[in-house]
Design a protein around this motif. Structure first.
Motif, PDB file in Angstrom:
ATOM      1  N   GLU A  35     -18.133 -37.641  38.626  1.00 16.17           N
ATOM      2  CA  GLU A  35     -16.999 -38.543  38.861  1.00 16.17           C
ATOM      3  C   GLU A  35     -17.401 -39.692  39.777  1.00 16.17           C
ATOM      4  N   LYS A  36     -18.151 -39.398  40.821  1.00 15.86           N
ATOM      5  CA  LYS A  36     -18.569 -40.443  41.757  1.00 15.86           C
ATOM      6  C   LYS A  36     -19.517 -41.421  41.070  1.00 15.86           C
ATOM      7  N   THR A  37     -20.415 -40.919  40.243  1.00 13.67           N
ATOM      8  CA  THR A  37     -21.351 -41.776  39.526  1.00 13.67           C
ATOM      9  C   THR A  37     -20.609 -42.724  38.583  1.00 13.67           C
ATOM     10  N   ILE A  38     -19.675 -42.196  37.817  1.00 20.62           N
ATOM     11  CA  ILE A  38     -18.895 -43.026  36.893  1.00 20.62           C
ATOM     12  C   ILE A  38     -18.104 -44.078  37.666  1.00 20.62           C
ATOM     13  N   ASN A  40     -18.786 -45.370  40.637  1.00 18.44           N
ATOM     14  CA  ASN A  40     -19.708 -46.379  41.160  1.00 18.44           C
ATOM     15  C   ASN A  40     -20.182 -47.341  40.074  1.00 18.44           C
ATOM     16  N   LEU A  41     -20.569 -46.803  38.935  1.00 15.71           N
ATOM     17  CA  LEU A  41     -21.063 -47.656  37.853  1.00 15.71           C
ATOM     18  C   LEU A  41     -19.974 -48.594  37.344  1.00 15.71           C
ATOM     19  N   THR A  42     -18.749 -48.096  37.258  1.00 16.37           N
ATOM     20  CA  THR A  42     -17.630 -48.938  36.826  1.00 16.37           C
ATOM     21  C   THR A  42     -17.374 -50.045  37.831  1.00 16.37           C
ATOM     22  N   SER A  43     -17.337 -49.692  39.109  1.00 17.68           N
ATOM     23  CA  SER A  43     -17.091 -50.700  40.159  1.00 17.68           C
ATOM     24  C   SER A  43     -18.165 -51.775  40.162  1.00 17.68           C
ATOM     25  N   ILE A  44     -19.412 -51.352  40.007  1.00 16.79           N
ATOM     26  CA  ILE A  44     -20.525 -52.310  40.020  1.00 16.79           C
ATOM     27  C   ILE A  44     -20.477 -53.206  38.785  1.00 16.79           C
ATOM     28  N   LEU A  46     -18.028 -54.038  36.874  1.00 14.02           N
ATOM     29  CA  LEU A  46     -16.872 -54.928  36.844  1.00 14.02           C
ATOM     30  C   LEU A  46     -16.789 -55.794  38.093  1.00 14.02           C
ATOM     31  N   ASP A  47     -17.764 -55.643  38.984  1.00 15.21           N
ATOM     32  CA  ASP A  47     -17.825 -56.414  40.224  1.00 15.21           C
ATOM     33  C   ASP A  47     -16.519 -56.301  41.013  1.00 15.21           C
ATOM     34  N   LEU A  48     -16.030 -55.061  41.135  1.00 19.75           N
ATOM     35  CA  LEU A  48     -14.791 -54.823  41.865  1.00 19.75           C
ATOM     36  C   LEU A  48     -15.049 -54.930  43.369  1.00 19.75           C
ATOM     37  N   PRO A  49     -14.106 -55.471  44.128  1.00 19.90           N
ATOM     38  CA  PRO A  49     -14.314 -55.587  45.572  1.00 19.90           C
ATOM     39  C   PRO A  49     -14.296 -54.218  46.249  1.00 19.90           C
ATOM     40  N   LEU A  50     -15.076 -54.086  47.288  1.00 16.98           N
ATOM     41  CA  LEU A  50     -15.141 -52.857  48.057  1.00 16.98           C
ATOM     42  C   LEU A  50     -13.919 -52.771  48.969  1.00 16.98           C
ATOM     43  N   ASP A  51     -13.318 -51.600  49.054  1.00 18.72           N
ATOM     44  CA  ASP A  51     -12.178 -51.413  49.956  1.00 18.72           C
ATOM     45  C   ASP A  51     -12.604 -51.717  51.387  1.00 18.72           C
ATOM     46  N   LYS A  55     -16.326 -51.108  53.827  1.00 23.83           N
ATOM     47  CA  LYS A  55     -17.244 -52.236  54.007  1.00 23.83           C
ATOM     48  C   LYS A  55     -18.338 -51.983  55.040  1.00 23.83           C
ATOM     49  N   PRO A  56     -18.048 -51.282  56.145  1.00 25.15           N
ATOM     50  CA  PRO A  56     -19.135 -51.016  57.096  1.00 25.15           C
ATOM     51  C   PRO A  56     -20.261 -50.152  56.509  1.00 25.15           C
ATOM     52  N   PHE A  57     -19.984 -49.476  55.407  1.00 27.05           N
ATOM     53  CA  PHE A  57     -20.971 -48.582  54.794  1.00 27.05           C
ATOM     54  C   PHE A  57     -21.558 -49.152  53.500  1.00 27.05           C
ATOM     55  N   ALA A  58     -21.310 -50.410  53.247  1.00 28.66           N
ATOM     56  CA  ALA A  58     -21.744 -51.035  51.989  1.00 28.66           C
ATOM     57  C   ALA A  58     -23.262 -50.986  51.851  1.00 28.66           C
ATOM     58  N   TRP A  59     -23.700 -50.706  50.638  1.00 29.70           N
ATOM     59  CA  TRP A  59     -25.124 -50.676  50.335  1.00 29.70           C
ATOM     60  C   TRP A  59     -25.606 -52.080  50.053  1.00 29.70           C
ATOM     61  N   GLU A  60     -26.784 -52.395  50.538  1.00 29.22           N
ATOM     62  CA  GLU A  60     -27.415 -53.680  50.241  1.00 29.22           C
ATOM     63  C   GLU A  60     -28.798 -53.412  49.677  1.00 29.22           C
ATOM     64  N   PRO A  61     -29.215 -54.189  48.686  1.00 34.07           N
ATOM     65  CA  PRO A  61     -30.579 -54.045  48.180  1.00 34.07           C
ATOM     66  C   PRO A  61     -31.578 -54.308  49.299  1.00 34.07           C
ATOM     67  N   GLU A  62     -32.722 -53.701  49.224  1.00 30.33           N
ATOM     68  CA  GLU A  62     -33.769 -53.872  50.245  1.00 30.33           C
ATOM     69  C   GLU A  62     -34.093 -55.340  50.473  1.00 30.33           C
TER      70      GLU A  62
END
Length: 68
Positions: A35-38, A40-44, A46-51, A55-62
């Motif tokens: 469920e978490k994988t689906i 995450n993939l949907t949010s990414i 569709l470029d949905l905004p992070l709640d 935001k303090p835990f947002a992942w950033e590419p290296e």
């Protein structure tokens, strides 16, 4: 489960059960991961905004961390 991509050792499953969990809960862990994988993939995709709360835990590419 995630790190080993489902290839867990029998001894790990035995420790899980010895901690009081059941076989059904092994499946529940897999469902939760799915469920978490689906989500995450949907949010990414569709470029949905992070709640705001997350935001303090947002992942950033290296590359973005190196450039900062």
């Amino acid at each position: 489960m995630v790190i080993k991509r489902g290839h867990v050792e029998q001894s790990e499953l035995e420790r899980f059960r010895a901690a009081g969990y059941t076989e059904d809960q092994v499946y529940e862990v897999n469902i939760g991961i799915s469920e978490k994988t689906i989500s995450n993939l949907t949010s990414i995709s569709l470029d949905l905004p992070l709640d705001e709360a997350f935001k303090p835990f947002a992942w950033e590419p290296e590359e973005a961390r190196i450039a900062a």
